[in-house]
Design an enzyme around this catalytic site. Structure first.
Site, mmCIF file in Angstrom:
data_model
loop_
_atom_site.group_PDB
_atom_site.id
_atom_site.type_symbol
_atom_site.label_atom_id
_atom_site.label_comp_id
_atom_site.label_asym_id
_atom_site.label_seq_id
_atom_site.Cartn_x
_atom_site.Cartn_y
_atom_site.Cartn_z
ATOM 1 N N ASP A 46 -21.744 95.082 -40.892
ATOM 2 C CA ASP A 46 -20.600 94.360 -41.433
ATOM 3 C C ASP A 46 -19.426 94.510 -40.468
ATOM 4 O O ASP A 46 -19.476 95.280 -39.491
ATOM 5 C CB ASP A 46 -20.271 94.962 -42.812
ATOM 6 N N GLU A 93 -16.876 90.996 -36.550
ATOM 7 C CA GLU A 93 -16.351 89.734 -35.999
ATOM 8 C C GLU A 93 -15.664 89.903 -34.628
ATOM 9 O O GLU A 93 -15.603 88.919 -33.919
ATOM 10 C CB GLU A 93 -15.363 89.112 -36.984
ATOM 11 N N ASP A 104 -74.544 32.905 -26.493
ATOM 12 C CA ASP A 104 -73.529 32.543 -27.478
ATOM 13 C C ASP A 104 -74.193 31.745 -28.603
ATOM 14 O O ASP A 104 -75.365 31.355 -28.510
ATOM 15 C CB ASP A 104 -72.446 31.728 -26.770
ATOM 16 N N GLU A 155 -75.878 33.021 -34.004
ATOM 17 C CA GLU A 155 -75.844 33.578 -35.367
ATOM 18 C C GLU A 155 -77.045 33.149 -36.229
ATOM 19 O O GLU A 155 -77.320 33.899 -37.183
ATOM 20 C CB GLU A 155 -74.537 33.171 -36.050
ATOM 21 N N ASP A 187 -64.320 34.487 -30.677
ATOM 22 C CA ASP A 187 -63.354 33.437 -30.332
ATOM 23 C C ASP A 187 -62.029 33.708 -31.036
ATOM 24 O O ASP A 187 -61.683 33.076 -32.034
ATOM 25 C CB ASP A 187 -63.926 32.077 -30.727
#
Length: 1832
Positions: free
Chosen positions: A500, A503, A1394, A1397, A1501
């Protein structure tokens, strides 16, 4: 002899005394004048004459009043005095606003600037001629700035000629810089006048702008101002701030340590904190400013907003700290000044103290009365009254005679003792005139602060009377202090120390002798400190200390005392942690000490103001903080003390302390039956219950800098209402404390942040969120709420922590909106030092996801002596009662994990409060557990019985299902009963698996789809194929059904040893289900024991619960995130010519997913079914498969890492193909080249631009009328052009579609195909003719009118087309023949297939009449496919078309449609190899599992839009899962015109696609790199050069994919799966384990937020360690830049790039050696001829490994059968992270042992070592070692 002046003669004349006196004075003045002139011209000591010439005319700016900066901060401002200072006078009707403010021609100019590297900046400044404010201005200044880290800027302004005082900070001085961002991104300097502008680098927002006012730098007055971006300013201290958020209306706060009362004024208090945090806006982005200066100062905040610093000494030493959140700023600040200590566990207990108990007997009375009421209470203090006459290191042997035994008295009941010491040492004798030996020894060691003479100890007065003051900056004093404390500790046993009055405080002004009149004691300017006298209540400023004048080091007194006390504590307590508590502090004190808020008063203001004080010390790095509970001064009333005890129970430092002469205020003093005592015990028991959580918060503070007591705004910064909340606070993230802080009220206005909250006491969920509420808090209540998402570790409380630490532990789980939660526990012995450093601790991470609590031990280095157990778990927010709860002990030592069911008696559920209590679990601390609860059916537990649209109650009940509305969005209203499905009839178990027969539960109606009868009896077979793979198959044993003809690689023998399997399988009976459990964790990774299993002829459905919400995969569909959204989303799968779009089924079908478990383990699941299907996710979490044919054939791989999942999956379906090396080069294509001249011109332009480029394509425009194998006359020159290009190192790829025109009179491809019967036909019973479609080929002799609509063009111009049936061996031979014939006409190197599918431009067949069963085109259940209302035959063939497998079996296209592209790929690949004799590459559009064995894939695409950039990353990562490594998207987009910036960013991203091709569509403008401007082409060249330089690394990754199944494009989670942040990242990706790519993906972005995983990373462009890890970072991204980072610990092979790989492959091989944290790295390199067929299988390759240690690099040849023509020599080796000590010698030792010197260049700034081995011609297929040595 005495010489008299009067005796001196000058010549013959005698001068009078007056004359002689005048002569001497003249001579002295001349000497002084000469000295002043010399000092002026040499610049020593740097002070200027005041420039107050009348010629100075202030240039007064026209600025808002709010921006005026005060030129007259001292008293006495007037127009005359203002003008004398060269400032501007403009009075107002407001006194707060400066009337005298700075002109623009004050300040300094920049004379020179030096920048030695990108991270540092130096400048020389010169003062502008102008009047002085306070004199002694410094003429020449130096400026130094450095970007010390990515988030810390340091700049300092100091005297260029003379050393001035600088703070000797013990932690900051130990830091090293590690910058990664150039300082120019953050700091801008203006030159005339000098000013600084600090910006946030990612958005260029100005944060700190000093150009608003001039710099003033005088010997004792330094001033700098800065404009700030917002008013949200927090910090600065130590003061009492009545609000946490600063008032910027001209508030001035002095900073200078002072013993003063914290009574609410603006005066300076105990600590010195020139640090503030500024929250910029709702984004949370914040920054901190720290001025490291210890002199007295003012800080003024004004409404500009702006800050002005005025300090009276030292230098301007600033640190700017950047954070994305306020919390991150605190973490950065604490990294700078030192992270806080973890206090001992017992110090978190409640504490009692007072000044002047009067005697030890009264202390004990206090202890006993509080023990008697069972108050939780750990620590008792004694204040200075225990001392003899208040002298340190003594005790009162009358009133405290038994003090030596007091600690034992407390210890006997598990309590602790803390005593106080002040710094001041009495100079008087002890009682009885005995010597005060502590003083005597200190005097002998010169331990005291001295007066200005540097010798005489300064004497002041404190509590013991006249005192001296230890100089803790002196080593001799530190030694004395440690010695005295050690001596005293032997007399008085205690547990910790309270310091304490440091300061430093003195009751006399300056000293007992006063202070001298000089510039230190009376500086030209005195800041607005209390009393406005520098030495008021402290020492003279000219007192001397080892660090300097007290004037400079006054505010460091407490700091230096803390450092000295830490050494003392270590000497006394050794390995015990102990505790220090200090009143005075400075940044960095928290590393060793806690703090209390000083000598407050017992009043309602001080209870309120304590909260901003605690929050500020959280910012300052002292989390162990609290106020004196009930107040220090004055008597505390019952209500005040009661409310203060409630809130004080949640102060981290929780101490009740009061002053001399006031009535006792310990809780028991208010009476055993008092409300105060009852509520105190209640909340202290809660505190003690939660101490494991609080202790864990201190661990987080210690290791990361997180705050403990946390402002609400730190968690809810996006809500501006939180910015002002300072009468509530948080513990960490999760506990909200709302106290009553006003008298006479029981209702408070409480803010409830926007989250789920639960009342701690009632456990009920709070209804309100994101708003203020009237919270009712009667006399005994405080608001205490747990945030949803929290898991809080707890322990049964007791009266001390000594006892509570022995009790069982528990968890409070508070579920959030997503029924999730997380938390941590840190646990050690609570007392030992540095347990984190030594690893002597346990660290748990907890999380709850979907009803599973994972208790994961991430570190286990401590064994608790009490064998602690976790007994109880309380779960808040459980919406339904639990059906069952199980506990799995992971790693229990048994062959498999131990799972037990929690007895019903141990489970309680409060339906009203929705709380589940689990009791008496007895889970051992340090062990891993999973606690799983299953709840009664809720909305998200329903399984959809009517996935078709238009469900209603009648339709639902017709299916035997339940109809019940739900408020949950997406939840089905029609759902299956619990027992809907099948039941088990027989089970046969064998070592290799099991066989199960099941029967449909006939109590329910059929599945309700006409035309699809249910199959009542099914067979299930489960195979344990290997330790990490199993298969389960469900089929109709009474009838043959279609099964997928894709061959898989299954182990030849099953794994029959159960102990080796990673899984166990259980079968549930009713309803039937399969459960697959990971044995190591007990996690169910598959659990189909849910209702709804359906198996009918054309509709099969099965659902499974998932192990977590983290699911990846399924395709091919455009997904907006990599991780699936489980909130009721369904994805159809059916291969289709469909450009990518949200929920549009695209080209391929991949019924495979990878799941991450909450334990970070991973697994993969393949459904081998090729019929049209969909998968639905729901947040249960669960997944439902629906397919319209075939059987269920599941394969599961167990990982356990994500990368191992892919390796195991590709071992099953086939490893990815190894592409030719040249195919890794950049590629160009477009649909729409008019002729071969366009291609030739493009080639010429690309070569002229120097852009690397390996492959040119021909799309269908090279064909005559789009006919396969027929050259368009416009491309007659193409064969010759291709030959020329190939001769110059290029390659050519051409396109082939499967459809073959049938309308030609002489078309060999069709004629031979028909002859060999290769085309798909109708079944014989329907006519046996070709199923005609239409695709690209045109009729002969037509002119196409492009202006007509598409359908009309198809009808008029498109030829009939036949589709080859590639399943047939005859088709493969025919296809190869056609390719062979075309190769004889034009050479090519790869084939692009190509439209497979297969795609058709008519629906089903020409005319649209599909023969046969119409249900095949429109089945009873139609998955959610694109244009599903038009049938499965939309844009493809009729489903009843017949195909023939290579074994002769006839199948419907309905069943094999999805594998048409797969069937097309292998014959194409085989033909390519056979025809060219080289490896080449095949790229296919339609794929299925195992397509990657033969081909790569592009993502279709796509469109020229910004979103396609990030979605391409997701697509590539998904195809990595699917086993197709060679992937990429059409760079810049296929459809629509590309935009400049987007295309450039896409070129940067696409440079890191494995398949890197720029391709666009017909009718759009060109988008190749030379189609734009030089900037574009140069940027493209630069990024492609990076790609080409890294191709050896990419090729090695391709080899590892081919050989081991590793991924090439790799999600971050594959490498950092234990970091759950990575689980959600999809805008960054890795090449393999070591190259992190963070592209800019948004329009206008010049920075990008990227995650830097928790390991070392180097910036590829700078070779510097980025110094950041485990967090999101905003990275600069100028238009020409892509962020690339190399992972430490890895070695990457590279080569100097060339225009094609043909040439780059000939260059020497370089290595990037990126050293990891341990200074090591590893890597490998694969090399072959780049295009030979099956070089891996024939072993014609080189494989080497590289290993780096801190000072050497070694190669090891693993395999070498490389041809002589392909050998490489070693080139440039770049070692990153080589250190900052200069390396002076590098040698290479070759395989023969010969050592050679190598040239090397070591950049100590970047720490890059570049070694050039090129001249030595060392082959990399021979072993070598490179060593390097430093100069040390």
């Amino acid at each position: 002899m005495r010489l008299e002046w009067t005796d001196i003669e000058m010549g013959k004349r005698r001068f009078s005394g007056l004359e002689l006196t005048l002569m001497v004075m003249f001579a002295l003045m001349s000497v002084v004048a000469i000295i002043l002139l010399v000092l002026f011209f040499t610049g020593e000591p740097g002070a200027l004459k005041d420039e107050t010439t009348e010629a100075f005319v202030p240039q007064c700016p026209t600025i808002p009043d709010a921006e005026r900066v005060d030129c007259f901060p001292d008293a006495g401002a007037s127009k005359l005095q203002c003008v004398k200072r060269g400032c501007c006078w403009s009075p107002l009707d407001e006194r707060n606003v400066p009337w005298c403010f700075f002109s623009t021609n004050h300040g300094y100019t920049v004379e020179s600037v030096e920048q030695s590297n990108p991270y540092k900046m130096k400048a020389q400044l010169k003062r502008m001629a102008s009047p002085s404010l306070f004199g002694a201005d410094i003429h020449e200044l130096s400026f130094h700035a450095e970007m010390q880290s990515n988030n810390r800027l340091h700049f300092k302004i100091y005297d260029a000629q003379r050393q001035r005082f600088e703070v000797p900070h013990e932690h900051i001085s130990s830091l090293t810089s590690d910058p990664s961002s150039p300082i120019s991104n953050t700091l801008e300097m203006t030159h005339k006048p000098f000013g600084l502008i600090v910006r946030r680098k990612e958005n260029k927002k100005v944060l700190f702008d000093t150009t608003m006012a001039p710099l003033v730098f005088a010997d004792q007055y330094l001033q700098i101002s800065a404009r700030l971006p917002s008013h949200n300013i927090y910090g600065l201290g130590e003061h009492v701030h009545q609000k946490y958020l600063h008032d910027t209306k001209w508030k001035t706060w002095p900073i200078f340590t002072r013993d003063a009362f914290p009574n609410g004024g603006t005066h300076n208090l105990y600590g010195h904190y020139p640090f503030f945090l500024c929250l910029e806006d709702e984004s949370g982005k914040s920054f901190g400013v720290f001025l490291m200066n210890s002199n007295a100062m003012d800080v003024t905040l004004q409404p500009a907003p702006a800050v002005t610093y005025r300090t009276i000494g030292g230098v301007l030493d600033f640190y700017i700290l950047f954070g994305d959140t306020p919390e991150q700023v605190v973490q950065e600040f604490l990294e700078l000044v030192g992270r806080p200590v973890i206090p001992p566990y017992w110090s978190l207990g409640f504490q009692l103290s007072r000044w002047d108990y009067g005697s030890l007997s009264e202390v004990k009375n206090t202890v006993e009365r509080n023990r008697a009421v069972s108050l939780p209470y750990d620590i008792q203090y004694t204040d200075i009254d225990y001392m003899e006459d208040k002298k340190d290191f003594t005790y009162d042997k009358v009133k405290f005679s038994e003090l030596p035994q007091f600690a034992d008295y407390l210890h006997a009941k598990g309590q602790r003792y803390i005593l106080i010491l002040d710094p001041a040492i009495a100079i008087s004798k002890r009682v009885g005139n005995l010597p005060y030996e502590s003083y005597d020894r200190g005097t002998e060691k010169n331990a005291w602060i001295t007066t200005s003479d540097g010798k005489t100890p300064l004497v002041g007065e404190v509590w013991p009377g006249a005192t001296v003051f230890p100089d803790y900056t002196s080593q001799s004093c530190i030694d004395w202090w440690v010695d005295e404390y050690v001596r005293f500790s032997k007399d008085i046993k205690h547990d910790a120390l309270w310091i304490d009055m440091n300061e430093v405080a003195s009751f006399k002004k300056g000293s007992n002798e006063g202070c001298l009149d000089n510039n230190l004691n009376y500086p030209p300017y005195t800041p607005k400190i209390l009393d406005e006298v520098m030495y008021s209540k402290t020492l003279c400023m000219d007192a001397k200390q080892a660090w300097g004048n007290h004037y400079d080091v006054h505010s460091l007194y407490g700091y230096s005392m803390v450092l000295a006390t830490e050494k003392a504590l270590q000497s006394v307590f050794g390995g015990n942690r102990t505790l220090m508590l200090t009143r005075s502090s400075f940044p960095g004190v928290g590393k060793y000490s806690g703090h209390w808020l000083g000598d407050n008063g017992a009043n309602w203001n001080d209870i309120k103001w304590a909260i901003p004080g605690m929050l500020e010390f959280g910012l300052f790095g002292i989390p162990y903080i609290g106020a004196d509970i009930c107040g220090f001064f004055d008597d505390s009333g019952e209500e005040l003390c009661r409310r203060w005890m409630q809130v004080g129970a949640f102060y981290p430092f929780s101490r009740n302390h009061n002053a001399q002469g006031y009535k006792p205020q310990d809780p028991a003093a208010f009476g055993a039956d008092s409300t105060l005592l009852r509520t105190s015990i209640h909340y202290l028991r809660i505190r003690y219950t939660l101490l494991p959580y609080l202790y864990t918060l201190f661990y987080k503070a210690h290791t990361t800098g997180e705050t403990v007591v946390r402002p609400v705004l730190h968690e809810f910064y996006s809500d501006s209402a939180s910015w002002k909340v300072d009468q509530q606070f948080l513990w960490g993230k999760y506990l909200l404390i709302t106290p009553v802080l006003h008298p006479g009220v029981d209702t408070v206005d409480a803010y409830i942040p926007d989250a789920v909250w639960y009342d701690y006491d009632t456990m009920e969920r709070v209804a309100d969120r994101g708003t203020y509420v009237k919270m009712h808090l009667p006399a005994d209540k405080l608001g205490l709420h747990i945030r949803g998402g929290a898991i809080l570790p707890t322990q049964r409380p007791d009266v001390t922590t000594t006892y509570s630490r022995r009790h069982p532990m528990g968890l409070i789980v508070a579920l959030d909106d997503n029924s999730q939660a997380a938390g941590e526990l840190f646990w050690d012995d609570g007392d030992s030092r540095e347990t984190v450093k030594t690893g002597n601790y346990i660290h748990y991470k907890y999380n709850v996801v979907y009803g599973v609590l994972t208790m994961q031990v991430v570190h286990n280095g401590y064994k608790d002596p009490d064998a602690l157990k976790l007994e109880n778990i309380t779960v808040l927010g459980v919406p339904q009662p639990p059906i069952s709860v199980s506990v799995t002990h992971v790693g229990s030592g048994l062959p498999e994990n131990s799972t037990s069911t929690v007895p019903t008696a141990n489970i309680q559920y409060d339906r009203a409060k929705q709380v589940m209590f689990l009791k008496d679990l007895s889970l051992a601390l340090g062990e891993i557990y999973l606690v799983k609860w299953e709840l009664e059916t809720a909305g998200n537990q329903r399984f959809d019985c009517h996935p078709e649209e238009d469900a209603d109650e009648a339709k639902c009940r017709a299916r035997g299902c339940i109809w019940e509305l739900s408020s949950i969005e997406g939840a089905p209203w029609c759902f299956y009963p619990k027992d809907y499905g099948y039941t088990v009839t027989t089970v046969e178990n064998v070592d290799s698996g099991m066989t199960v027969d099941i029967t449909r539960n006939r109590k329910y109606r059929s599945s309700g789809r006409p035309g699809s009868p249910d199959i009542d009896n099914l067979r299930v077979k489960i195979w344990y194929h290997s330790s990490d793979m199993l298969q389960f198959k469900i089929w109709d044993p009474s009838a043959e059904r279609y099964e997928v003809p894709v061959p898989l690689s299954l182990p030849p023998t099953p794994e029959t040893d159960e102990s080796k399997r990673l899984y166990k399988v259980e079968v549930t009976s009713n309803p039937f289900g399969i459960q697959v459990i990971r044995k190591s964790t007990g996690t169910k990774i598959w659990d189909s024991s849910v209702p709804g299993f359906t198996f009918s002829d054309m509709f099969i459905q099965v659902s499974t619960r998932l192990s977590s919400e983290y699911v990846y995969g399924f395709g091919e569909t455009e997904h907006p995130t990599y991780k699936h959204n489980l909130n009721y989303h369904t994805w159809g799968m059916f291969s289709k010519d469909q450009p990518p779009g949200y929920k549009m089924n695209c080209y391929g079908v991949h019924p495979f997913y990878m799941g991450l478990e909450s334990t970070a383990d991973a697994h993969g699941v393949l459904l081998l079914n090729s019929n049209a299907m969909d998968v639905s996710f729901q947040p249960t979490p669960a997944l439902t498969y629906r397919t319209i044919g075939g059987i269920l054939d599941f394969f599961m791989v167990l990982g356990p890492t994500p990368e191992m999942v892919v390796q195991e999956y590709t071992a099953l379906i086939g490893r990815p193909v190894l592409p030719a090396y040249w195919s890794l080069g950049f590629q160009l294509c477009r649909y729409g080249y008019a002729n071969d001249t366009e291609i030739a011109d493009l080639y010429k332009d690309m070569r002229a631009a120097g852009i690397p480029y390996d492959v040119q394509y021909g799309d269908i425009d090279y064909m005559e009328r789009q006919l396969d194998f027929v050259l368009n006359p416009e491309f007659d020159g193409l064969p010759a052009l291709v030959d020329k290009m190939r001769g110059e190192g290029m390659r050519f790829i051409f396109i082939l579609d499967p459809a073959i025109s049938g309308n030609e009179t002489a078309y060999p491809a069709f004629d031979r195909g028909k002859e060999n019967d290769v085309f798909i036909k109708w079944p014989q019973n329907l006519g046996d003719g070709i199923v005609w479609g239409k695709v690209w080929p045109d009729y002969p002799n037509v002119t196409v009118d492009d202006s007509l609509d598409w359908d009309t063009q198809i009808e008029l111009y498109r030829a009939y087309a036949a589709f080859p049936d590639f399943f047939r061996n005859e088709t493969a031979l025919w296809w190869k023949k056609e390719i062979q014939d075309f190769y004889s006409k034009m050479k090519f190197d790869g084939i692009w297939i190509d439209m497979n599918e297969p795609a058709s431009f008519v629906h089903g067949t020409v005319g649209g009449n599909c023969l046969g069963n119409p249900l095949l085109e429109n089945p009873p259940y139609m998955p959610p496919l694109e244009s599903k209302h038009l049938g499965l035959n939309h844009k493809t063939l009729c489903m009843n078309s017949e195909q023939i497998l290579n074994n002769g079996k006839k199948v419907r296209h309905y069943d094999v449609h999805n594998i048409y592209g797969w069937s097309h790929t292998e014959p194409t690949y085989n033909a390519l190899l056979s025809v060219t004799g080289k490896r080449g590459i095949v790229v296919t559009r339609s794929t299925y599992p195992s397509s990657g064995k033969w081909a790569g894939h592009w993502l279709g695409d796509n469109f020229s839009s910004w979103d396609q950039l990030y979605k391409s990353i997701i697509g590539m990562m998904e195809f990595s899962l699917f086993g197709i490594s060679y992937t990429g998207a059409d760079i810049c987009g296929f459809f629509n015109a590309a935009e400049y910036e987007m295309c450039l960013r896409w070129m940067q991203l696409g440079a890191f696609y494995p398949y890197s091709r720029n391709h666009n569509g017909k009718g759009n403008k060109r988008q190749d790199p030379v189609a734009w401007d030089h900037t574009f082409s140069n940027a493209s060249r630069d990024v492609l050069n990076i790609r080409y330089s890294l191709l050896p690394y990419l090729y090695t990754l391709m080899y590892e994919a081919h050989a081991k199944g590793s991924t090439v494009v790799r999600p971050l989670l594959h490498e950092f799966v234990n970091d759950k942040t990575t689980w959600d990242i999809y805008k960054q990706f890795l090449w393999g384990p070591a190259l992190l790519i963070t592209p800019a993906l948004d329009r206008g972005a010049r920075s990008v937020d990227g995650y830097v995983p928790n390991t070392r990373w180097y910036d590829f462009h700078t070779a510097k360690d980025v110094g950041v890890r485990g967090r999101m970072v905003t990275m600069p991204a100028p238009l020409e830049h892509i962020n690339l980072h190399i992972r430490g610990g890895y070695i990457l092979p590279w080569q100097r790039p060339e225009n094609t790989t043909y040439y780059s492959r000939k260059n020497p091989l370089g290595l990037i050696v990126a050293l990891g944290d341990s200074g090591t790295a590893t890597g490998s390199f694969f090399w072959d001829d780049g295009e030979g067929i099956d070089t891996v299988e024939t072993k014609e390759y080189l494989l080497t490994s590289f290993t780096a240690q801190p000072n050497n690099l070694t190669s090891e040849v693993i395999h070498n059968m490389l041809g002589p023509a392909d050998r490489l020599t070693l080139g440039e080796v770049r070692v990153w992270g080589a250190g900052s000590v200069r390396i002076t010698e590098v040698t290479l030792t070759d395989t023969t042992g010969v050592e050679q010197q190598l040239n090397a260049n070591h950049n100590v700034d970047t720490q890059e070592l570049i070694i050039d081995a090129t001249p030595k011609s060392v082959y990399v297929d021979q072993k070598f070692t490179i060593r390097w040595k430093t100069s040390i």
